[in-house]
Design an enzyme around this catalytic site. Structure first.
Site, PDB file in Angstrom:
ATOM      1  N   SER A  87      10.916  24.049   5.168  1.00 57.12           N
ATOM      2  CA  SER A  87       9.467  23.919   5.212  1.00 57.12           C
ATOM      3  C   SER A  87       8.821  25.272   5.519  1.00 57.12           C
ATOM      4  O   SER A  87       9.081  26.255   4.829  1.00 57.12           O
ATOM      5  CB  SER A  87       9.078  22.842   6.234  1.00 57.12           C
ATOM      6  OG  SER A  87       7.708  22.549   6.177  1.00 57.12           O
ATOM      7  N   ASP A 209       8.029  15.652  -3.113  1.00 56.09           N
ATOM      8  CA  ASP A 209       7.674  16.203  -1.802  1.00 56.09           C
ATOM      9  C   ASP A 209       6.217  15.898  -1.495  1.00 56.09           C
ATOM     10  O   ASP A 209       5.317  16.293  -2.230  1.00 56.09           O
ATOM     11  CB  ASP A 209       7.901  17.715  -1.812  1.00 56.09           C
ATOM     12  CG  ASP A 209       7.818  18.329  -0.419  1.00 56.09           C
ATOM     13  OD1 ASP A 209       6.936  17.927   0.362  1.00 56.09           O
ATOM     14  OD2 ASP A 209       8.633  19.212  -0.112  1.00 56.09           O
ATOM     15  N   HIS A 239       9.947  15.433   1.864  1.00 56.29           N
ATOM     16  CA  HIS A 239       9.904  16.818   2.342  1.00 56.29           C
ATOM     17  C   HIS A 239      11.095  17.219   3.217  1.00 56.29           C
ATOM     18  O   HIS A 239      11.615  18.332   3.095  1.00 56.29           O
ATOM     19  CB  HIS A 239       8.597  17.025   3.132  1.00 56.29           C
ATOM     20  CG  HIS A 239       8.345  18.429   3.540  1.00 56.29           C
ATOM     21  ND1 HIS A 239       8.131  19.455   2.626  1.00 56.29           N
ATOM     22  CD2 HIS A 239       8.249  19.008   4.781  1.00 56.29           C
ATOM     23  CE1 HIS A 239       7.917  20.585   3.277  1.00 56.29           C
ATOM     24  NE2 HIS A 239       7.989  20.347   4.571  1.00 56.29           N
TER      25      HIS A 239
END
Length: 293
Positions: A87, A209, A239
């Site tokens: 991320s 995502d 995600h």
């Protein structure tokens, strides 16, 4: 900066610096760290002041400085050091690679250059402006379902943790506005300098995502300066790909890519080509025939 208590492979000549997501903890990368250790890599998952959960707030430049220092410490002890992030941690990993081109490989998992996924609230863009108002010290962005998880059983478990306002294995229950502001600054800086990254690069991203759309990964593919580049798309995750349904795939592909990168490096640094005995014998025969002709 604190080192996580996760297992490491002592004696390995290839270390991996693992960087978790924004305002989170090394727990996000627990499965990946253990899997890489089993594959023979040494792993290091630090907490970084001002970036990790409950460590205060500092400018994003200090995040980069701290992460680079962690890289340098590993580089002083290991032949190869790769950088892997999840991320916003992937964005931070890219910033490290920009400053340390000697990194063996750069692994970008769910890289976030923009919070533009399908579950991001429409008002997200207003937070950039809210930072310059009195809300800066009071507002916190609260995470909500699906919490980065396609796996419904795990999502239910995480939801209970989030409701208590605690940090879970997929991140914090909320993120302070100053942290989001610095994350946006970090993403903007990395975006402008992607061409400078020549490190071997692996990108793994989920097509569904909900936090950072596939556009983030495609942007890196189009603009990064790496000559050895691989992109893997996942179709059964959201995600948090290091915890979701395809976490084994993520770990396996990371290990494979780092091995290939190290092997390619060794080959390029070895002036003598590796040739089998049979091939060498055949080459000598062809050379003898050529001399007689």
């Amino acid at each position: 900066m604190n080192t996580s208590p996760f297992p490491t492979a002592q004696g390995s000549d290839h270390a991996v610096l693992l960087l978790h997501g924004l305002s989170s903890s090394p727990a996000e990368l627990r499965f990946l760290a253990r899997a890489l250790v089993e594959e023979g890599f040494m792993t290091h998952t630090p907490e970084i002041r001002g970036y990790s959960a409950d460590t205060g707030h500092v400018p994003m430049e200090q995040w980069i400085t701290a992460a680079v220092a962690e890289f340098d410490a590993l580089a002083s002890r290991h032949r190869h050091v790769s950088v892997c992030g999840l991320s916003m941690g992937a964005t931070l990993a890219a910033a490290v690679a920009q400053q340390r081109p000697a990194a063996r490989a750069l692994l970008l998992l769910s890289i976030t250059l923009s919070y533009d996924g399908w579950a991001i609230p429409w008002y997200r863009f207003l937070l950039d402006y809210a930072y310059y108002t009195p809300l800066r010290s009071r507002y916190r962005y609260r995470e909500h379902e699906p919490y980065g998880l396609r796996n419904e059983a795990l999502r239910s478990k995480i939801a209970r943790v989030m409701q208590r306002g605690e940090i879970s294995e997929v991140g914090p229950a909320s993120i302070a506005l100053p942290a989001l502001h610095e994350a946006s600054r970090l993403a903007g800086s990395v975006r402008k300098k992607l061409k400078s990254i020549s490190t071997d690069c692996l990108i793994i991203h989920a097509i569904d995502d909900e936090t950072s759309s596939p556009h983030n990964a495609r942007y890196v593919v189009t603009n990064v300066g790496a000559s050895f580049l691989r992109t893997i798309w996942l179709d059964d995750s959201y995600h948090m790909i290091t915890s979701d349904n395809e976490r084994e795939v993520v770990a396996r592909e990371c290990a494979l890519f780092m091995r290939e990168s190290a092997a390619a490096s060794a080959c390029c640094n070895n002036p003598t080509p590796v040739v089998s005995r049979a091939l060498a014998r055949r080459l000598r025969q062809l050379a003898a025939v050529a001399r007689k002709a």
